[in-house]
Design a protein around this motif. Structure first.
Motif, mmCIF file in Angstrom:
data_model
loop_
_atom_site.group_PDB
_atom_site.id
_atom_site.type_symbol
_atom_site.label_atom_id
_atom_site.label_comp_id
_atom_site.label_asym_id
_atom_site.label_seq_id
_atom_site.Cartn_x
_atom_site.Cartn_y
_atom_site.Cartn_z
ATOM 1 N N MET A 1 -14.311 -25.907 8.882
ATOM 2 C CA MET A 1 -13.952 -25.167 7.642
ATOM 3 C C MET A 1 -13.088 -26.408 6.933
ATOM 4 N N SER A 2 -13.536 -26.809 5.891
ATOM 5 C CA SER A 2 -12.727 -27.654 5.162
ATOM 6 C C SER A 2 -11.367 -27.365 4.693
ATOM 7 N N LEU A 3 -10.367 -28.229 4.596
ATOM 8 C CA LEU A 3 -9.053 -27.886 4.165
ATOM 9 C C LEU A 3 -9.049 -27.264 2.975
ATOM 10 N N ALA A 4 -9.781 -27.794 1.935
ATOM 11 C CA ALA A 4 -9.791 -27.070 0.640
ATOM 12 C C ALA A 4 -10.175 -25.542 0.645
ATOM 13 N N LEU A 5 -11.188 -25.368 1.441
ATOM 14 C CA LEU A 5 -11.716 -23.948 1.542
ATOM 15 C C LEU A 5 -10.621 -23.247 2.224
ATOM 16 N N LEU A 6 -9.913 -23.685 3.160
ATOM 17 C CA LEU A 6 -8.858 -22.967 3.900
ATOM 18 C C LEU A 6 -7.661 -22.665 2.982
ATOM 19 N N ALA A 7 -7.246 -23.708 2.157
ATOM 20 C CA ALA A 7 -6.378 -23.451 1.323
ATOM 21 C C ALA A 7 -6.718 -22.327 0.226
ATOM 22 N N GLY A 8 -7.876 -22.329 -0.231
ATOM 23 C CA GLY A 8 -8.313 -21.444 -1.337
ATOM 24 C C GLY A 8 -8.332 -20.130 -0.574
ATOM 25 N N LYS A 9 -8.619 -19.773 0.582
ATOM 26 C CA LYS A 9 -8.596 -18.323 1.231
ATOM 27 C C LYS A 9 -7.161 -18.074 1.573
ATOM 28 N N VAL A 10 -6.369 -19.002 1.811
ATOM 29 C CA VAL A 10 -4.833 -18.461 2.416
ATOM 30 C C VAL A 10 -4.171 -18.169 0.676
ATOM 31 N N LEU A 11 -4.684 -18.941 -0.542
ATOM 32 C CA LEU A 11 -4.320 -18.683 -1.519
ATOM 33 C C LEU A 11 -4.610 -17.272 -2.033
ATOM 34 N N THR A 12 -5.641 -17.081 -1.945
ATOM 35 C CA THR A 12 -6.673 -15.765 -2.228
ATOM 36 C C THR A 12 -5.600 -14.613 -1.462
ATOM 37 N N VAL A 13 -5.634 -14.830 -0.295
ATOM 38 C CA VAL A 13 -4.805 -13.806 0.484
ATOM 39 C C VAL A 13 -3.404 -13.493 0.063
ATOM 40 N N ALA A 14 -2.864 -14.499 -0.092
ATOM 41 C CA ALA A 14 -1.332 -14.436 -0.677
ATOM 42 C C ALA A 14 -1.369 -13.661 -2.026
ATOM 43 N N LEU A 15 -2.348 -14.022 -2.927
ATOM 44 C CA LEU A 15 -2.213 -13.349 -4.358
ATOM 45 C C LEU A 15 -2.473 -11.942 -4.079
ATOM 46 N N GLY A 16 -3.462 -11.702 -3.233
ATOM 47 C CA GLY A 16 -3.946 -10.213 -3.059
ATOM 48 C C GLY A 16 -2.642 -9.424 -2.417
ATOM 49 N N PHE A 17 -2.095 -10.255 -1.413
ATOM 50 C CA PHE A 17 -0.600 -9.512 -0.876
ATOM 51 C C PHE A 17 0.108 -9.355 -1.738
ATOM 52 N N LEU A 18 0.393 -10.217 -2.670
ATOM 53 C CA LEU A 18 1.571 -9.921 -3.684
ATOM 54 C C LEU A 18 1.177 -8.909 -4.792
ATOM 55 N N VAL A 19 0.008 -8.838 -5.141
ATOM 56 C CA VAL A 19 -0.560 -7.484 -5.825
ATOM 57 C C VAL A 19 -0.073 -6.206 -5.277
ATOM 58 N N ALA A 20 -0.603 -6.377 -3.924
ATOM 59 C CA ALA A 20 -0.315 -5.251 -3.129
ATOM 60 C C ALA A 20 1.253 -4.852 -3.000
ATOM 61 N N LEU A 21 2.051 -5.789 -2.793
ATOM 62 C CA LEU A 21 3.434 -5.843 -2.486
ATOM 63 C C LEU A 21 4.025 -5.021 -3.965
ATOM 64 N N ARG A 22 3.354 -5.417 -5.194
ATOM 65 C CA ARG A 22 3.970 -4.930 -6.472
ATOM 66 C C ARG A 22 3.493 -3.429 -6.413
ATOM 67 N N GLY A 23 2.269 -3.274 -6.034
ATOM 68 C CA GLY A 23 1.906 -1.715 -6.078
ATOM 69 C C GLY A 23 2.630 -0.708 -5.287
ATOM 70 N N PHE A 24 3.014 -1.271 -4.052
ATOM 71 C CA PHE A 24 3.929 -0.596 -3.026
ATOM 72 C C PHE A 24 5.283 -0.510 -3.667
ATOM 73 N N GLN A 25 5.728 -1.595 -4.293
ATOM 74 C CA GLN A 25 7.113 -1.388 -4.853
ATOM 75 C C GLN A 25 7.033 -0.244 -5.980
ATOM 76 N N GLY A 26 5.868 -0.320 -6.846
ATOM 77 C CA GLY A 26 5.908 0.649 -7.999
ATOM 78 C C GLY A 26 5.622 2.063 -7.313
ATOM 79 N N TYR A 27 5.031 2.219 -6.005
ATOM 80 C CA TYR A 27 5.037 3.474 -5.460
ATOM 81 C C TYR A 27 6.510 3.933 -5.015
ATOM 82 N N ARG A 28 7.270 3.212 -4.563
ATOM 83 C CA ARG A 28 8.653 3.395 -4.101
ATOM 84 C C ARG A 28 9.506 3.639 -5.196
ATOM 85 N N ARG A 29 9.357 2.956 -6.206
ATOM 86 C CA ARG A 29 10.211 3.181 -7.552
ATOM 87 C C ARG A 29 9.855 4.543 -8.170
#
Length: 87
Positions: A1-29
């Motif tokens: 796996m190339s480094l650029a592809l791996l970086a893109g996958k990590v970025l995608t997962v990080a952004l998805g987790f941030l969206v999920a975190l904001r949704g969870f914060q909305g749930y708690r609030r």
């Protein structure tokens, strides 16, 4: 796996987790149950969306099983997002 592809996958997962975190914060609030389903759905979509054959090659998982797992995770995530819209 190339480094650029791996970086893109990590970025995608990080952004998805941030969206999920904001949704969870909305749930708690706001104590909004649909926001919980939405955030969990985004977690499934984020993880399932970045899985591919190269990831499973590293883990030594058979390719047909990996496709079923990836599709299942994304489908569960989409179903949870859809369910949150009707709650």
């Amino acid at each position: 796996m190339s480094l650029a592809l791996l970086a893109g996958k990590v970025l995608t997962v990080a952004l998805g987790f941030l969206v999920a975190l904001r949704g969870f914060q909305g749930y708690r609030r706001h104590e909004s149950e649909p926001m919980l389903y939405l955030s969990v759905g985004f977690l499934f979509i984020s993880v399932g969306g970045v899985m591919d054959c190269s990831f499973f090659t590293i883990l030594d998982v058979q390719t047909p099983f990996s496709g079923v797992l990836q599709t299942g995770l994304v489908a569960i995530g989409m179903a949870l997002v859809l369910y949150s819209m009707y709650r």
